[in-house]
Design a protein around this motif. Structure first.
Motif, PDB file in Angstrom:
ATOM      1  N   LYS A  99      40.610  45.820  42.154  1.00 38.07           N
ATOM      2  CA  LYS A  99      39.970  46.588  43.368  1.00 38.07           C
ATOM      3  C   LYS A  99      39.921  46.210  44.583  1.00 38.07           C
ATOM      4  O   LYS A  99      39.715  46.372  45.444  1.00 38.07           O
ATOM      5  CB  LYS A  99      38.642  46.934  42.346  1.00 38.07           C
ATOM      6  CG  LYS A  99      38.968  48.224  41.310  1.00 38.07           C
ATOM      7  CD  LYS A  99      37.904  48.765  40.685  1.00 38.07           C
ATOM      8  CE  LYS A  99      38.081  50.274  40.222  1.00 38.07           C
ATOM      9  NZ  LYS A  99      36.963  50.654  39.129  1.00 38.07           N
ATOM     10  N   LYS A 100      38.997  44.896  44.464  1.00 32.92           N
ATOM     11  CA  LYS A 100      38.726  44.440  45.626  1.00 32.92           C
ATOM     12  C   LYS A 100      39.289  44.293  46.975  1.00 32.92           C
ATOM     13  O   LYS A 100      39.645  44.117  48.304  1.00 32.92           O
ATOM     14  CB  LYS A 100      38.085  42.350  45.862  1.00 32.92           C
ATOM     15  CG  LYS A 100      37.252  41.559  46.462  1.00 32.92           C
ATOM     16  CD  LYS A 100      37.231  40.086  45.781  1.00 32.92           C
ATOM     17  CE  LYS A 100      36.905  39.499  47.100  1.00 32.92           C
ATOM     18  NZ  LYS A 100      36.582  38.067  46.553  1.00 32.92           N
TER      19      LYS A 100
ATOM     20  N   LEU B   9      42.512  45.388  46.664  1.00 30.14           N
ATOM     21  CA  LEU B   9      42.903  47.308  47.552  1.00 30.14           C
ATOM     22  C   LEU B   9      41.636  47.534  48.784  1.00 30.14           C
ATOM     23  O   LEU B   9      41.626  47.954  49.971  1.00 30.14           O
ATOM     24  CB  LEU B   9      42.174  48.499  46.444  1.00 30.14           C
ATOM     25  CG  LEU B   9      43.803  47.670  46.029  1.00 30.14           C
ATOM     26  CD1 LEU B   9      43.590  49.591  44.420  1.00 30.14           C
ATOM     27  CD2 LEU B   9      45.122  48.241  46.568  1.00 30.14           C
ATOM     28  N   SER B  10      40.551  47.280  48.563  1.00 28.50           N
ATOM     29  CA  SER B  10      39.553  47.368  49.946  1.00 28.50           C
ATOM     30  C   SER B  10      39.797  46.249  50.588  1.00 28.50           C
ATOM     31  O   SER B  10      38.945  46.680  52.086  1.00 28.50           O
ATOM     32  CB  SER B  10      38.075  47.531  48.895  1.00 28.50           C
ATOM     33  OG  SER B  10      38.363  46.166  48.864  1.00 28.50           O
ATOM     34  N   ASP B  11      39.986  45.441  50.644  1.00 24.91           N
ATOM     35  CA  ASP B  11      40.423  44.424  51.759  1.00 24.91           C
ATOM     36  C   ASP B  11      41.395  44.320  52.831  1.00 24.91           C
ATOM     37  O   ASP B  11      41.671  44.100  53.785  1.00 24.91           O
ATOM     38  CB  ASP B  11      40.107  42.837  50.861  1.00 24.91           C
ATOM     39  CG  ASP B  11      39.043  42.539  50.223  1.00 24.91           C
ATOM     40  OD1 ASP B  11      38.264  42.439  50.814  1.00 24.91           O
ATOM     41  OD2 ASP B  11      39.070  41.305  49.730  1.00 24.91           O
ATOM     42  N   GLU B  12      42.127  45.236  51.674  1.00 23.46           N
ATOM     43  CA  GLU B  12      43.336  45.332  52.617  1.00 23.46           C
ATOM     44  C   GLU B  12      43.110  46.604  53.599  1.00 23.46           C
ATOM     45  O   GLU B  12      44.439  47.071  54.788  1.00 23.46           O
ATOM     46  CB  GLU B  12      45.142  45.973  51.499  1.00 23.46           C
ATOM     47  CG  GLU B  12      46.225  46.061  51.854  1.00 23.46           C
ATOM     48  CD  GLU B  12      46.790  46.037  50.981  1.00 23.46           C
ATOM     49  OE1 GLU B  12      47.789  47.153  50.842  1.00 23.46           O
ATOM     50  OE2 GLU B  12      46.937  45.217  50.342  1.00 23.46           O
ATOM     51  N   GLU B  13      42.277  47.558  52.750  1.00 26.18           N
ATOM     52  CA  GLU B  13      42.390  48.934  53.695  1.00 26.18           C
ATOM     53  C   GLU B  13      41.567  48.756  55.174  1.00 26.18           C
ATOM     54  O   GLU B  13      42.902  48.498  56.755  1.00 26.18           O
ATOM     55  CB  GLU B  13      41.398  49.674  53.476  1.00 26.18           C
ATOM     56  CG  GLU B  13      41.978  49.912  51.849  1.00 26.18           C
ATOM     57  CD  GLU B  13      43.483  50.665  52.199  1.00 26.18           C
ATOM     58  OE1 GLU B  13      43.653  51.800  52.911  1.00 26.18           O
ATOM     59  OE2 GLU B  13      44.277  50.691  51.172  1.00 26.18           O
TER      60      GLU B  13
END
Length: 77
Positions: A37-38, A40-44
């Motif tokens: 999840k971390k 994915l949130s860093d990639e956005e």
């Protein structure tokens, strides 16, 4: 499946694997999900910044391209 079937299944799993191994597997699974999840949130935000930079960038001027071609041909002579 009734509640009794699930309890018997849980008992068999605990007997086979043991409580400490189950606890370690649960912790590993939780940390893997958290890291996923971390990631994915860093990639956005990086994706959004790249797209907005691309939209704001000025396209290369056609004149500069022809000037570069003329310089290259002059350098070759």
């Amino acid at each position: 499946m009734s509640i009794w079937h699930l309890l018997i299944l849980l008992l068999v799993v605990v007997v086979i694997f043991g409580t400490s191994k189950l606890r370690n597997m649960g912790g590993d699974l939780g940390s893997a999900i958290r890291d996923f999840k971390k990631g994915l949130s860093d990639e956005e935000p990086a994706k959004k910044d790249k797209d907005s930079d691309r939209l704001r960038a000025d396209p290369p001027a056609a004149e500069s391209t022809t000037q570069e071609a003329q310089r290259d041909s002059a350098d070759r002579k």
